[in-house]
Design a protein around this motif. Sequence first.
Motif, PDB file in Angstrom:
ATOM      1  N   PRO A   1     -36.087   9.242  -0.470  1.00  0.00           N
ATOM      2  CA  PRO A   1     -35.899   9.004   0.937  1.00  0.00           C
ATOM      3  C   PRO A   1     -37.212   8.671   1.609  1.00  0.00           C
ATOM      4  N   SER A   2     -37.153   8.441   2.926  1.00  0.00           N
ATOM      5  CA  SER A   2     -38.373   8.133   3.641  1.00  0.00           C
ATOM      6  C   SER A   2     -39.375   9.242   3.478  1.00  0.00           C
TER       7      SER A   2
ATOM      8  N   ILE B   1     -26.179   9.163   2.326  1.00  0.00           N
ATOM      9  CA  ILE B   1     -25.793   8.049   1.455  1.00  0.00           C
ATOM     10  C   ILE B   1     -25.991   8.428  -0.007  1.00  0.00           C
ATOM     11  N   VAL B   2     -27.142   9.044  -0.310  1.00  0.00           N
ATOM     12  CA  VAL B   2     -27.423   9.444  -1.689  1.00  0.00           C
ATOM     13  C   VAL B   2     -26.418  10.479  -2.169  1.00  0.00           C
ATOM     14  N   LEU B   3     -26.044  11.397  -1.273  1.00  0.00           N
ATOM     15  CA  LEU B   3     -25.083  12.429  -1.648  1.00  0.00           C
ATOM     16  C   LEU B   3     -23.724  11.820  -1.969  1.00  0.00           C
ATOM     17  N   VAL B   4     -23.262  10.909  -1.119  1.00  0.00           N
ATOM     18  CA  VAL B   4     -21.986  10.230  -1.375  1.00  0.00           C
ATOM     19  C   VAL B   4     -22.072   9.420  -2.664  1.00  0.00           C
ATOM     20  N   GLN B   5     -23.195   8.730  -2.838  1.00  0.00           N
ATOM     21  CA  GLN B   5     -23.409   7.964  -4.070  1.00  0.00           C
ATOM     22  C   GLN B   5     -23.313   8.870  -5.291  1.00  0.00           C
ATOM     23  N   GLY B   6     -23.954  10.036  -5.210  1.00  0.00           N
ATOM     24  CA  GLY B   6     -23.926  10.956  -6.345  1.00  0.00           C
ATOM     25  C   GLY B   6     -22.526  11.413  -6.684  1.00  0.00           C
ATOM     26  N   VAL B   7     -21.746  11.727  -5.650  1.00  0.00           N
ATOM     27  CA  VAL B   7     -20.373  12.178  -5.874  1.00  0.00           C
ATOM     28  C   VAL B   7     -19.555  11.078  -6.547  1.00  0.00           C
ATOM     29  N   VAL B   8     -19.700   9.840  -6.052  1.00  0.00           N
ATOM     30  CA  VAL B   8     -18.945   8.721  -6.619  1.00  0.00           C
ATOM     31  C   VAL B   8     -19.336   8.495  -8.077  1.00  0.00           C
ATOM     32  N   VAL B   9     -20.652   8.549  -8.353  1.00  0.00           N
ATOM     33  CA  VAL B   9     -21.116   8.307  -9.721  1.00  0.00           C
ATOM     34  C   VAL B   9     -20.616   9.401 -10.660  1.00  0.00           C
TER      35      VAL B   9
ATOM     36  N   SER C   1     -40.609   3.160   9.256  1.00  0.00           N
ATOM     37  CA  SER C   1     -40.522   3.863   7.982  1.00  0.00           C
ATOM     38  C   SER C   1     -39.086   4.212   7.654  1.00  0.00           C
ATOM     39  N   ALA C   2     -38.366   4.729   8.651  1.00  0.00           N
ATOM     40  CA  ALA C   2     -36.966   5.096   8.432  1.00  0.00           C
ATOM     41  C   ALA C   2     -36.117   3.864   8.127  1.00  0.00           C
ATOM     42  N   GLY C   3     -36.428   2.729   8.775  1.00  0.00           N
ATOM     43  CA  GLY C   3     -35.659   1.510   8.535  1.00  0.00           C
ATOM     44  C   GLY C   3     -35.816   0.996   7.117  1.00  0.00           C
ATOM     45  N   VAL C   4     -37.043   0.969   6.625  1.00  0.00           N
ATOM     46  CA  VAL C   4     -37.277   0.542   5.239  1.00  0.00           C
ATOM     47  C   VAL C   4     -36.548   1.462   4.269  1.00  0.00           C
ATOM     48  N   ALA C   5     -36.658   2.773   4.520  1.00  0.00           N
ATOM     49  CA  ALA C   5     -36.012   3.740   3.632  1.00  0.00           C
ATOM     50  C   ALA C   5     -34.502   3.545   3.602  1.00  0.00           C
ATOM     51  N   LEU C   6     -33.909   3.229   4.757  1.00  0.00           N
ATOM     52  CA  LEU C   6     -32.459   3.046   4.813  1.00  0.00           C
ATOM     53  C   LEU C   6     -32.031   1.832   3.995  1.00  0.00           C
ATOM     54  N   VAL C   7     -32.757   0.726   4.139  1.00  0.00           N
ATOM     55  CA  VAL C   7     -32.415  -0.484   3.376  1.00  0.00           C
ATOM     56  C   VAL C   7     -32.496  -0.210   1.877  1.00  0.00           C
ATOM     57  N   VAL C   8     -33.563   0.471   1.464  1.00  0.00           N
ATOM     58  CA  VAL C   8     -33.750   0.749   0.042  1.00  0.00           C
ATOM     59  C   VAL C   8     -32.695   1.725  -0.468  1.00  0.00           C
ATOM     60  N   THR C   9     -32.357   2.724   0.347  1.00  0.00           N
ATOM     61  CA  THR C   9     -31.344   3.690  -0.072  1.00  0.00           C
ATOM     62  C   THR C   9     -29.986   3.016  -0.263  1.00  0.00           C
ATOM     63  N   LEU C  10     -29.625   2.128   0.639  1.00  0.00           N
ATOM     64  CA  LEU C  10     -28.355   1.406   0.500  1.00  0.00           C
ATOM     65  C   LEU C  10     -28.365   0.537  -0.764  1.00  0.00           C
ATOM     66  N   SER C  11     -29.480  -0.127  -1.013  1.00  0.00           N
ATOM     67  CA  SER C  11     -29.581  -0.965  -2.218  1.00  0.00           C
ATOM     68  C   SER C  11     -29.482  -0.123  -3.481  1.00  0.00           C
ATOM     69  N   SER C  12     -30.144   1.025  -3.453  1.00  0.00           N
ATOM     70  CA  SER C  12     -30.112   1.900  -4.618  1.00  0.00           C
ATOM     71  C   SER C  12     -28.712   2.457  -4.849  1.00  0.00           C
ATOM     72  N   ALA C  13     -28.027   2.811  -3.755  1.00  0.00           N
ATOM     73  CA  ALA C  13     -26.669   3.331  -3.887  1.00  0.00           C
ATOM     74  C   ALA C  13     -25.743   2.279  -4.498  1.00  0.00           C
ATOM     75  N   ALA C  14     -25.876   1.042  -4.018  1.00  0.00           N
ATOM     76  CA  ALA C  14     -25.060  -0.033  -4.591  1.00  0.00           C
ATOM     77  C   ALA C  14     -25.401  -0.242  -6.059  1.00  0.00           C
TER      78      ALA C  14
END
Length: 538
Positions: free
Chosen positions: A11-12, A58-66, A184-197
């Motif tokens: 995260p950020s 987002i990471v938590l939801v991603q983890g559950v789905v994975v 900083s938060a904006g960059v982290a959000l974009v990267v987190t969404l990309s990583s989740a996908a």
Amino acid sequence: MRDEQPTPVEPSAPPRAPEAAGTAPVVEDAPRPDEAAGASLADRIGMIVGGQFVNTLIVLVQGVVVVRLLGKSEYGALAFATMLFMTGRDLAQLYLPESFLYFAPKVTRPELRGLVRQSLLLLLGLGALSALAFAAFALVPGVFLDVREGATPLLLLIGLMSVIAYPASVFGPLFIATNNHRKSAGVALVVTLSSAAGAIVPAALGCSVAWILAAQCAAQALRLGLSYRLYARLFRDVATAPFPGGVRAQLAYALPLSVTRFASLFNQKLDKFVIGLFFSAGLYAEFAVGSQELPLVSVLAYSVASTMLPDLVARAEGGPTPAQGARAAIALWHSGIRKTTLIMLPVAAFLLLFAEPLMRTVYGDAYAGAAVPFRIYSALLPLRVTAYAIILMAFGRTSMILRIQVLSMAFNAAANLVLLPTLGMVGAPISAVLTQALGIVVMVATIARISGVGLRGVFPWRHYGRVAATALVAAAPLTAFLVTGAVDERPALCLALGAPLYAGLYLVAAWVTGVLAPEDRAFVARWLRLEPLRSRHG
């Protein structure tokens, strides 16, 4: 609770708490806040905490789905590879990114740019060394879990990810130190969404774990590219000057903390390594689910504390006398603890009660056994309302942190030797929790002695006790509800009814006891209206 996520998403970066009275030492051409000069310290913390909350959700939801898409053995291999990457990252970075939070208030902007260049080169080299280490492990994959034949590509991929991710880690603390919190938060959000996908899509398509890790490498490359582009824009009119003292000065601050981090990671990860080396991938998957870090710990407690570091340093060094500076820093530290306590204590009470329905509802009945380690780690949450070492870092007493962690290492190793043979797999989390509790107790006693405020003044005991009592009063009616055995047959319904009921009871009790102050309600109301995000600051 631990710090692993199902995929290596960061995260950020570390993040400052309500109203700093002190200011940083005056330095000619010292870096001025780039955008957030008009934002209050509380709002800056809100930006970081809010951004990290979204990211970790987002990471938590991603983890559950994975978890639900992969088999237990596959998820166990992915979780173990992630843990290896994160452990290597935290060890090999030598605390260089976090050093920006200490040095930024002390140097000019050209010198700060010199520090960025110096850190990027150092971290690129450290990433290459980590990649070589993981490549060496790839030659003997049979030591890990029961996935001997599939471990080699995973180890090579986390080596590649290290080369990319280490230099990228510089920019988060840099943006925080220069008050570019929203960027900083904006960059982290974009990267987190990309990583989740990158985690969910390959898992949904039935691809191997190696494809998921390859997608995470791409997400880290995106993070590096976006962060560097933003950095270049923010410093485009700034010349580069050598950082005063060069590499030696940076390492003189960072290395003691790095050794301390090694001891800390030993205490945090020993249980993971024990399970990964002596149990199957399926059992490791169950353990990894139950021992995941609760997002609130890193998003709230640690973000608030680490964001404060520049202001804590300013107060500690800006007082008329060292004693007055220490008291001013302690007072600011308390303001952050009071806020996090309002959330952490009721969450701890709820999770201790509802561990089993939570695990079964979120991850499925196959992971019902994860409730045992989850409940054990949740028992530590009432103590994790702040990052205790942050105040010693502000005082420049990093050697004390090392001593405490070495003591904890010895205790942790002894506890595992005693508890693992007698209690089996649960001996590892019990040892980890006892070790962290011991470290916190010793840390608080050390802060009390060094600051001169004594045990009564080192912690907001009265406020903490009132919030704890409020959380327990709200939990009492739900205890009777769980005794009925409703969890066994309908865990999801039990959780769906229990969560809002407990939240309502706690808010009513907090209102009656007065632990929720008017300024807390006003602050929450401002953020519900998104006022700080609509402003032009930060």
